[in-house]
Every structure is written in C-alpha cells, then in structure tokens.
Design a protein around this motif. Structure first.
Motif, mmCIF file in Angstrom:
data_model
loop_
_atom_site.group_PDB
_atom_site.id
_atom_site.type_symbol
_atom_site.label_atom_id
_atom_site.label_comp_id
_atom_site.label_asym_id
_atom_site.label_seq_id
_atom_site.Cartn_x
_atom_site.Cartn_y
_atom_site.Cartn_z
ATOM 1 N N MET A 136 27.015 55.666 45.351
ATOM 2 C CA MET A 136 26.491 56.995 45.626
ATOM 3 C C MET A 136 26.717 57.941 44.445
ATOM 4 O O MET A 136 25.944 58.866 44.238
ATOM 5 C CB MET A 136 27.222 57.519 46.855
ATOM 6 N N THR A 152 27.353 45.056 47.176
ATOM 7 C CA THR A 152 27.172 46.462 46.799
ATOM 8 C C THR A 152 27.557 46.700 45.348
ATOM 9 O O THR A 152 26.877 47.420 44.615
ATOM 10 C CB THR A 152 28.032 47.368 47.709
ATOM 11 N N ILE A 180 30.987 53.612 48.921
ATOM 12 C CA ILE A 180 30.284 54.822 48.481
ATOM 13 C C ILE A 180 30.305 55.006 46.967
ATOM 14 O O ILE A 180 29.763 55.978 46.466
ATOM 15 C CB ILE A 180 30.800 56.096 49.187
ATOM 16 N N ILE A 206 24.175 50.228 51.501
ATOM 17 C CA ILE A 206 25.248 51.053 52.072
ATOM 18 C C ILE A 206 25.526 52.214 51.127
ATOM 19 O O ILE A 206 25.550 53.370 51.532
ATOM 20 C CB ILE A 206 26.528 50.237 52.303
ATOM 21 N N GLY A 207 25.706 51.865 49.847
ATOM 22 C CA GLY A 207 26.018 52.901 48.876
ATOM 23 C C GLY A 207 24.885 53.887 48.694
ATOM 24 O O GLY A 207 25.096 55.094 48.631
ATOM 25 N N LEU A 254 29.007 57.484 55.879
ATOM 26 C CA LEU A 254 30.160 58.327 56.198
ATOM 27 C C LEU A 254 29.947 59.131 57.480
ATOM 28 O O LEU A 254 30.871 59.327 58.259
ATOM 29 C CB LEU A 254 30.458 59.276 55.040
ATOM 30 N N VAL A 255 28.721 59.585 57.690
ATOM 31 C CA VAL A 255 28.466 60.385 58.891
ATOM 32 C C VAL A 255 28.533 59.516 60.147
ATOM 33 O O VAL A 255 29.100 59.920 61.165
ATOM 34 C CB VAL A 255 27.097 61.107 58.789
ATOM 35 N N LEU A 262 25.986 58.738 52.336
ATOM 36 C CA LEU A 262 26.171 59.865 53.233
ATOM 37 C C LEU A 262 26.004 59.417 54.682
ATOM 38 O O LEU A 262 26.811 59.731 55.550
ATOM 39 C CB LEU A 262 25.143 60.943 52.892
ATOM 40 N N PHE A 284 34.108 62.722 41.321
ATOM 41 C CA PHE A 284 34.282 62.105 42.632
ATOM 42 C C PHE A 284 35.728 61.641 42.831
ATOM 43 O O PHE A 284 36.312 61.833 43.893
ATOM 44 C CB PHE A 284 33.324 60.929 42.759
ATOM 45 N N PHE A 343 36.298 64.788 50.186
ATOM 46 C CA PHE A 343 34.882 64.494 50.414
ATOM 47 C C PHE A 343 34.707 63.585 51.627
ATOM 48 O O PHE A 343 33.944 63.895 52.545
ATOM 49 C CB PHE A 343 34.281 63.839 49.174
ATOM 50 N N ILE A 344 35.433 62.475 51.636
ATOM 51 C CA ILE A 344 35.312 61.547 52.760
ATOM 52 C C ILE A 344 35.733 62.236 54.059
ATOM 53 O O ILE A 344 35.056 62.126 55.079
ATOM 54 C CB ILE A 344 36.149 60.277 52.521
ATOM 55 N N LEU A 350 30.325 56.885 60.422
ATOM 56 C CA LEU A 350 31.749 56.600 60.574
ATOM 57 C C LEU A 350 32.450 57.785 61.234
ATOM 58 O O LEU A 350 33.275 57.616 62.143
ATOM 59 C CB LEU A 350 32.353 56.315 59.196
ATOM 60 N N VAL A 387 28.393 67.410 58.037
ATOM 61 C CA VAL A 387 26.967 67.315 58.311
ATOM 62 C C VAL A 387 26.817 67.226 59.816
ATOM 63 O O VAL A 387 27.060 66.189 60.400
ATOM 64 C CB VAL A 387 26.368 66.068 57.651
ATOM 65 N N MET A 431 28.195 67.084 46.327
ATOM 66 C CA MET A 431 26.775 66.862 46.625
ATOM 67 C C MET A 431 25.872 67.643 45.668
ATOM 68 O O MET A 431 24.886 67.112 45.164
ATOM 69 C CB MET A 431 26.490 67.220 48.081
ATOM 70 N N ILE A 480 32.992 64.853 55.127
ATOM 71 C CA ILE A 480 31.780 64.288 55.715
ATOM 72 C C ILE A 480 32.076 63.644 57.064
ATOM 73 O O ILE A 480 31.376 63.885 58.046
ATOM 74 C CB ILE A 480 31.145 63.233 54.782
ATOM 75 N N THR A 481 33.147 62.845 57.116
ATOM 76 C CA THR A 481 33.404 62.153 58.386
ATOM 77 C C THR A 481 33.835 63.136 59.465
ATOM 78 O O THR A 481 33.647 62.885 60.641
ATOM 79 C CB THR A 481 34.475 61.055 58.229
ATOM 80 N N LEU A 501 26.226 66.153 42.035
ATOM 81 C CA LEU A 501 25.476 64.910 41.886
ATOM 82 C C LEU A 501 23.997 65.186 41.682
ATOM 83 O O LEU A 501 23.344 64.614 40.799
ATOM 84 C CB LEU A 501 25.638 64.045 43.137
#
Lengths: 270, 300
Positions: free
Chosen positions: B119, A19, B116, B176-177, B184-185, B181, A252, A259-260, B187, A268, A195, A263-264, A198
């Motif tokens: 991202m 990555t 991430i 992945i990156g 993360l969702v 989003l 970020f 943020f993490i 997860l 969403v 979001m 989202i988790t 970005l």
C-alpha cells in the motif's frame, strides 16, 4: 484446534509470500547488472551492484527533492484546512451546516479526471501552469475532501464536557482546537497524514499534463529518464523504483501503529 | 428570550464555525466548483481549448453514442468494474478473516503489517514493476512458466489483445496490499464484534463456516456496502495503470473512458468532446450513488 492454527499460519504465509514477491524481485534485481539478470532473476547474486543506485540517483535526485517539497506543502496545508473544517462540522450547529457538508463530500463522487481539463485551462489562465504553485494548489483542493469527513467523525467522538469545561475557563475556539482537539487526535492526524501523503507522492496525471520543465518534475515523472543499457540492463531502472518508494515507506514506518489502529478502530466509518 | 433565535443571531453566534470553513471552501471554489461547472458547460460546446468555442447542444453526446472507441471503452470498464468489485469484496475480506482467526497476537501483527506494505509503494512503481514481470522474454511470469515446463502458456501478456485486459486486472495479486485500506477496515469490523457474541457462539459449538456465514458476514455488512460502492466509483476512474501499461492497446483492447477522454483532450484538443465523456462518467457514478443511498442503505 492446534492443527487448524498451523494450517491458518501456512495459508497466511502463502498469501504473504505472494504479496511481497514482486517487491522482493525488484530489490534483488536492482542490485544486478544485465548478465546477472539474464542468468537468473530469482535470487541475490554476487557481486551486489550498488552502482545501479548511484546511476539511478544521479537521474532522479532532483525529482526526489521536488517530490519531498510538493508532498510536504500539500500535506501541511491539507491537514490544517481539513481539520479546521472537520472541527466546524463536529462542534457547531450553524445554519447551512448540511448544505456546506454536502458541498464538500459531493466531490467524493465526482471522478477526478472530470475536472482535469478545466483545471488545466484554469491554471494556465492563472499563469501558474508548469510552476510549483500550479503543481501544489489544485492538489490541495482535491486531497482535502476525504479528510474533512474523517476529522468530522473523529472530532464528534470527543466528549462534549471537555469543550464545555474549556469554555468555562475562558478558552476561545482556536485555543480549544489547538490545546484540546489536536492533542487528543494525534492518531487520527497520523492516519490522515499517511493517506494524504501517499496520494500526494503518487500523483502522476496532474504533473504529467502540467509540467514540461524537467527541473520541476516530481520523482514519479522522472523515473522514465532512467534508461536501460546493455551493461546494466534493468538494474538501475529497478533501483530507481526502490529509491522512489523509500520516503513513503519511512513515513509509514514512523506511523504504522497509529495508522493501523486508526483505521481498524473505525476512522473510516461505513 | 424567544423560543427560537433569529437566523441572524444564530449565524453570529456560530461565526467561528464559518471562519474555520473559509480556507477549505476557498480552495474548493477556485479549483473544484468552478472547474466542475466548466466541465459540464463545455460538454455542450465544440471547444478546442483555444480559439474555437461554440455552443452545439447535445451534439457531443449524440456523437459519443455512435463512437465505437468509446463503446469499447465502456465494455472494458464494465468488465474491470465487475472484476474489481468481486476482488474488493473477497480477497481483502478473506485475508482479514484469516488474520483475525489467528490466536497468536505477534504472528497476526506481523501479517497485518506485511500485507499492507504494498500500500505504501507508489502505485506507479507497482504498475511499472508488473510491466516488467509481464515482459515477454525477460519477464518473471514467463520465466516461471518456462521453469515449470509450461512453455506453451507463455504470452506477451500486455502485448496481445487476448490477454492484455486480464493482465491489467490481475496486477496486485493476491490483492490484499493493493486494497490495504479495505483489509484494515474489515479487520476493524471483526474486532468490533463483541466478545460476548463470539463466546456464546463458541459455547454453542458453532462450526467455522457457520461463524463466517451467520456472524461475521452480517456484522460486516456496512463495510461491504461501502466498499461495493467505492469499488464501482474507483473502477470508473481507472486510467493511470492503463496509460502506463498498454496505452489502451493493443488496438482498442484495453481502452477505458478516462484514458479516451485524456487522449481526446490532450492529443486531439477536442476539449468539449472530452468533457462530454467526463460528464457521462459522472452521471454513471451519480446513478450508482443514488441507488446505493435509496435501496442499499436502508438502516442508519
């Protein structure tokens, strides 16, 4: 069990390396001159040529300032209007609620480029084509759609008793919003800010078709003015890529945790 | 007091709700409703954006169906959509499962952030970086192949019609990156699975693969459905990466509908024809949305 965890970490690391690798390559080679790049692209090489950053910076400093300005403006207005709307949907059951809500989220399924041409003609007729206003205003409309959905879902999760109590105390709707809803939703605001920020920073097509004056270009467009030459090669170009990425990485870094978590924790909603 | 309040009264009582909605609708009316309406109307016009603007019925659409460049763009976008759907439902999901399985909190947090990072790098920068990686003589990919003694496998990745489309699809590997989003969702969905379910499953001596098959995947169904949908909608809009990387070439090998529309509009001033391309794309997205609503979203 232990063995399995070790294997897991190895696998995670391989994915991590893959990555990150392109970004690593970019940073490494942004510090080299042409001969060093030709020799080997894989590792850092002395001397480190920070002058690449100076040359890249000279080409795109104005674009950086422009982008910071555009992104801030888009972000500020979008956050205010979409959180207002989300609040209206979450706390009130007013006539026409379903229609209004659909009237907003329907734009999630209308591809952005479908409205690109009429938007271009409209902005031209409004006389703001190629101006700062022309770059900012249409983007606000587009970037407000998704946040309305996020804010609504989030605000609906705030216990109703809080609002009733505040009402009894004589607080108006605006006061309830600023004194109760906003403080309770900091993580959500952070998530949405990243979001929207970005997307605003990344925006490429709209400036591409609507701006011709280099003085007004966002950095994403100005990158193309950094040219290769025999001595420095790709170095300054790659340095430009790194510079253009820094502000969003900073934003970020400031809000990684909320943020993490945001989202988790289901910002969403599926 | 009547059992049902009159409409006017209910509107008056909720007046602040409307006030809160005014700003967003102001923007939407000017820049979205009006422009969308214009796009649909102009798809029935021969419009050059300036002096020519005549109604021609369905002519744009009829012409579109015999336009071989548009046909090629539809084939390309179908391939890309299928690949992107496959990618969005596997790589970020797999990564989320791996991170979730990691028992050490600090290690899993580290990878969560690491994955991430891409991202937050501007997407255009990512495309330009990959353009450089794919370059023929100086690109990292070919240099790596030469180092590995696989000289024969080197290609001008974006310059050959046989590899260009695949090269564009592979950007962002291992995906992945780029789908941070999603990662993360997924997860978050796994973290939601209650501890009791997991514990009772562990007590029953369930094997890892069974856990994935019978607990994790069923629990993540809503997320999978949502990202299936989003992958389709997002793929239909593919545009910037192709514009920057290949400009649709070589030949027509990587042309996509959005790029075709863009060129028709801003290179050839065929605004009406371009609008028709946009409308067709919109109808396709609408079709998938309706299917998703009616046949996939059965619960809730």
């Amino acid at each position: 069990m232990k063995k399995r965890q070790t294997g897991l970490i190895v696998l995670l690391s391989v994915l991590g390396v893959l990555t990150i690798f392109p970004f690593y390559l970019t940073i490494v080679n942004s510090l080299k001159h042409n001969l060093q790049i030709i020799e080997s692209i894989w590792f850092f090489d002395l001397p480190l040529h920070f002058d690449n950053y100076v040359r890249a910076g000279r080409e795109i400093w104005r674009g950086m300032l422009n982008s910071v300005f555009y992104t801030t403006a888009i972000l500020a207005v979008t956050m205010v209007i979409s959180s207002f709307a989300g609040y209206a949907f979450a706390r009130f059951s007013f006539p026409g609620k379903t229609v209004c809500y659909f009237g907003i989220i329907m734009f999630l399924m209308i591809p952005g480029f479908v409205t690109l041409i009429p938007q271009f003609m409209l902005v031209k007729r409004m006389g703001i084509l190629g101006t700062r206003a022309g770059l900012i205003l249409p983007v606000i409309a587009t970037s407000s759609v998704m946040p309305v959905m996020f804010f609504r879902t989030h605000f609906e999760g705030i216990p109703g008793e809080l609002f009733e109590a505040a009402k009894v105390e004589g607080a108006g709707d605006v006061k309830i919003f600023t004194n109760i809803v906003v403080p309770l939703s900091k993580a959500m605001f952070g998530t949405v800010a990243i979001m929207v920020g970005l997307r605003a920073w990344n925006n490429y097509i709209w400036p591409l078709v609507s701006v011709s004056d280099r003085k007004l270009m966002p950095v994403i467009l100005e990158l193309k003015f950094i040219s290769e030459n025999a001595k420095e090669g790709m170095g300054p170009v790659l340095a430009g890529y790194v510079i253009a990425s820094i502000p969003m990485i900073l934003l970020f870094a400031l809000a990684t945790k909320p943020f993490i978590q945001g989202i988790t924790a289901g910002a969403v909603k599926a | 007091m009547g059992r049902k309040k009159s409409l006017g009264r209910r509107i008056w009582e909720n007046r602040s709700a409307y006030l809160f909605l005014i700003p967003v609708f102001l923007f939407l009316f000017v820049f979205k409703y009006y422009t969308f309406f214009t796009a649909v109307v102009e798809s029935f016009f021969n419009w050059n954006g300036a002096n020519v603007n005549e109604f021609i019925g369905f002519d744009n659409f009829i012409q579109l169906f015999s336009d071989s460049a548009f046909g090629q763009s539809m084939i390309n976008i179908t391939i890309m959509t299928l690949c992107n759907v496959g990618i969005a439902l596997t790589f970020p999901l797999g990564a989320a499962m791996l991170v979730f399985s990691c028992k050490n909190q600090r290690i899993s947090n580290f990878f969560k952030v690491l994955y991430i990072v891409p991202m937050v790098v501007p997407s255009l920068v990512v495309y330009l970086m990959w353009k450089w990686i794919y370059a023929y003589d100086t690109g990292a990919l070919n240099q790596f192949l030469r180092l590995a003694g696989l000289e024969g496998l080197t290609h001008s990745w974006l310059g050959e019609s046989g590899t260009a489309l695949a090269a564009i699809i592979m950007i962002g590997f291992p995906f992945i990156g780029a789908f941070g989003l999603q990662f993360l969702v997924y997860l978050g969905g796994l973290l939601d699975i209650s501890v009791e379910i997991m514990e009772s499953a562990t007590l029953d001596g369930i094997r890892p693969m069974q856990k994935v098959r019978y607990i994790w995947l069923p629990m993540l169904k809503p997320q999978l459905k949502m990202f299936l949908m989003l992958a389709i909608i997002d793929s239909m809009q593919i545009f910037e990466n192709v514009l920057v990387l290949t400009d649709g070439g070589p030949g027509r090998s990587t042309i996509v509908p959005a790029l075709y529309m863009y060129k028709q509009a801003f290179t050839y001033n065929r605004m009406g024809y371009a609008s028709a391309v946009g409308v067709v794309l919109f109808l396709i997205v609408l079709f998938f949305t309706v299917i998703n609503y009616r046949y996939v979203n059965v619960e809730e």
